[in-house]
Motif scaffolding. Structure first.
Motif, short mmCIF file in Angstrom:
data_model
loop_
_atom_site.label_atom_id
_atom_site.label_comp_id
_atom_site.label_asym_id
_atom_site.label_seq_id
_atom_site.Cartn_x
_atom_site.Cartn_y
_atom_site.Cartn_z
N ASN A 1 10.88 -2.22 5.14
CA ASN A 1 11.53 -1.64 3.96
C ASN A 1 12.50 -0.57 4.42
O ASN A 1 12.14 0.59 4.60
N SER A 2 13.73 -0.98 4.62
CA SER A 2 14.75 -0.08 5.16
C SER A 2 15.24 0.96 4.14
O SER A 2 15.94 1.90 4.50
N SER A 3 14.89 0.78 2.86
CA SER A 3 15.35 1.73 1.85
C SER A 3 14.55 3.02 1.88
O SER A 3 15.00 4.05 1.35
N GLY B 1 10.70 12.13 4.05
CA GLY B 1 10.72 12.99 2.87
C GLY B 1 10.33 12.29 1.60
O GLY B 1 10.38 12.88 0.53
N GLN B 2 9.94 11.00 1.70
CA GLN B 2 9.53 10.25 0.52
C GLN B 2 8.09 9.77 0.65
O GLN B 2 7.66 9.38 1.74
N LEU B 3 7.37 9.82 -0.45
CA LEU B 3 6.03 9.25 -0.48
C LEU B 3 6.12 7.73 -0.31
O LEU B 3 7.06 7.10 -0.78
N TYR B 4 5.13 7.15 0.35
CA TYR B 4 5.07 5.69 0.37
C TYR B 4 3.63 5.24 0.54
O TYR B 4 2.76 5.99 0.99
N TYR B 5 3.37 4.01 0.12
CA TYR B 5 2.07 3.38 0.30
C TYR B 5 2.31 1.95 0.75
O TYR B 5 3.43 1.43 0.70
N ILE B 6 1.27 1.30 1.20
CA ILE B 6 1.36 -0.09 1.64
C ILE B 6 0.82 -0.98 0.52
O ILE B 6 -0.31 -0.80 0.08
N ASP B 7 1.64 -1.92 0.05
CA ASP B 7 1.19 -2.77 -1.04
C ASP B 7 0.28 -3.89 -0.53
O ASP B 7 0.00 -3.99 0.67
N GLU B 8 -0.18 -4.74 -1.45
CA GLU B 8 -1.15 -5.78 -1.10
C GLU B 8 -0.57 -6.83 -0.16
O GLU B 8 -1.32 -7.59 0.46
N ASN B 9 0.76 -6.84 -0.02
CA ASN B 9 1.40 -7.77 0.91
C ASN B 9 1.74 -7.12 2.24
O ASN B 9 2.41 -7.72 3.08
N GLY B 10 1.31 -5.87 2.39
CA GLY B 10 1.56 -5.17 3.65
C GLY B 10 2.94 -4.55 3.75
O GLY B 10 3.36 -4.16 4.84
N ILE B 11 3.65 -4.45 2.61
CA ILE B 11 5.01 -3.89 2.61
C ILE B 11 4.97 -2.44 2.15
O ILE B 11 4.36 -2.12 1.12
N GLY C 1 -8.44 -1.05 -7.85
CA GLY C 1 -8.59 0.33 -7.45
C GLY C 1 -7.24 1.01 -7.26
O GLY C 1 -6.21 0.52 -7.72
N TYR C 2 -7.23 2.13 -6.58
CA TYR C 2 -6.05 2.97 -6.42
C TYR C 2 -5.56 2.94 -4.98
O TYR C 2 -6.36 3.02 -4.04
N VAL C 3 -4.25 2.84 -4.80
CA VAL C 3 -3.70 2.89 -3.45
C VAL C 3 -3.62 4.35 -3.01
O VAL C 3 -3.46 5.26 -3.82
N HIS C 4 -3.73 4.55 -1.71
CA HIS C 4 -3.65 5.88 -1.12
C HIS C 4 -2.33 5.97 -0.37
O HIS C 4 -1.93 5.04 0.32
N TYR C 5 -1.62 7.08 -0.53
CA TYR C 5 -0.36 7.25 0.19
C TYR C 5 -0.62 7.28 1.69
O TYR C 5 -1.65 7.80 2.16
N GLU C 6 0.32 6.77 2.44
CA GLU C 6 0.20 6.72 3.90
C GLU C 6 0.58 8.05 4.55
O GLU C 6 0.11 8.36 5.64
#
Length: 374
Positions: free
Chosen positions: A344-346, A350-360, A276-281
């Motif tokens: 994830n310190s990088s 102001g940036q989009l992000y999502y949580i991957d399958e490993n919780g990162i 499926g598709y990840v949703h941005y946090e």
């Protein structure tokens, strides 16, 4: 690797890329198929184009009558401005009564076609008249700017190192245009708002997304194997496209897409099939990493790759915004939680992000935010 070399060429101001005749023909034919009279009665300006090397001038001169042109103007940069090593003037120039040893290096040239000078009853490349410009042919000069203001349509492959400035120059004129540039330029603040508002768009495009350009012999060393082909003397880039505000039929062809359910069941992309598709946090949208994986039945916001614009149909989707670098701040993205920074310190606000399958937490590549037209 091709992208890296294009950036290196831009940084080094290695701007001598000669567009192939068949690529020009393919692109221009797309506009003619949509509107056969698109060039009729028009003055076309080809800045940055010398017919001794450029196929743009040759193409439009040879098709002057077929297109119904009123006037063709082509200008070129002075040799010293182009930084070409081991340059020698061509016989075309040295055997002309207008030849000037000093001006040959320091002045640009202008070529004009608007009359049958040889009296054969035809308008073609044999009727091109040329002279030296007063200056070096820089498009920013008052001399070339006056030619821009005279023209109806501007068509060229501008210097990659000056593409942003060149596009500002074109857009300021309010004229129609067709220009080659890097796909990355879609995110420029001078360009993206116009794409979003459907005032400019991508052209018909290079075959299979591959752009091949001729280069001077002295530039061969600047490219690695796989980018430069010694047999053809061409370099290959995959991140080039045509920018235009002239309509063509392909941009009105809806993308054939599967439903979300079918994508999850049958997608060829491992990131989606069975997952499926990840949703941005921090934004109400799903991430769609491939244009062909856009679900046809999803009503909400979607983040898609920049290459989507090559298939964008304005009757099918609307563009909401983009997230390149920190530009996501304009979308009101929620701050990046402090407790996640150790994962994830990088990432930053102001940036989009999502949580991957490993919780990162992960940041996707640059995205265009779109929504299906209702």
């Amino acid at each position: 690797m091709a992208n890296t070399n294009l950036q290196n060429a831009k940084t080094a101001k290695n701007d001598e890329f000669y567009t192939q005749y068949q690529d020009i023909q393919k692109e221009i034919n797309a506009y003619l198929e949509y509107d056969p009279d698109v060039f009729r009665g028009k003055t076309v300006l080809l800045p940055c184009d010398d017919p001794e090397w450029s196929n743009f001038t040759k193409f439009f001169a040879q098709n002057f009558e077929a297109f119904g042109l009123k006037k063709l103007i082509s200008t070129s940069y002075a040799v010293e401005s182009k930084r070409i090593k081991d340059w020698q003037p061509t016989l075309f120039e040295t055997q002309s009564p207008y030849y000037d040893t000093d001006k040959s290096r320091t002045n640009g040239k202008i070529f004009v076609l608007d009359e049958d000078i040889n009296g054969d009853g035809r308008f073609n490349i044999n009727d091109l008249q040329w002279s030296y410009l007063e200056g070096d042919g820089d498009f920013r000069s008052d001399e070339v700017k006056a030619l821009r203001d005279e023209a109806d349509i501007i068509i060229t492959n501008p210097p990659f190192s000056l593409f942003r400035e060149f596009m500002e120059w074109v857009i300021e004129s309010g004229k129609q245009f067709v220009c080659i540039g890097s796909m990355n330029a879609v995110s420029y603040k001078e360009i993206f708002p116009l794409i979003k508002d459907n005032k400019i768009w991508l052209g018909n495009g290079f075959s299979a997304g591959n752009a091949f350009f001729g280069i001077p012999d002295t530039a061969k060393k600047d490219y690695v194997e796989g980018v430069y082909d010694a047999k053809t003397n061409l370099v290959k880039f995959r991140n080039c496209c045509w920018y235009t505000n002239i309509d063509h039929g392909r941009r009105h062809e809806p993308l054939p897409l599967m439903t979300m359910e079918d994508n999850i069941l049958y997608s060829k992309h491992k990131e989606i099939k069975g997952k499926g598709y990840v949703h941005y946090e921090n934004y109400d949208a799903i991430d769609v990493p491939y244009t062909d994986a856009i679900p046809s039945d999803y009503e909400g916001m979607m983040g898609v790759p920049l290459t989507f614009l090559d298939k964008y149909c304005p009757e099918q989707f609307e563009i909401i915004g983009q997230t390149q670098g920190d530009s996501g701040k304009e979308l009101g993205l929620k701050p990046y939680p402090r407790e996640l920074k150790k994962l994830n310190s990088s990432l930053r606000d102001g940036q989009l992000y999502y949580i991957d399958e490993n919780g990162i937490p992960q940041k996707p590549y640059a995205r265009i935010l779109i929504r299906k037209k209702q």
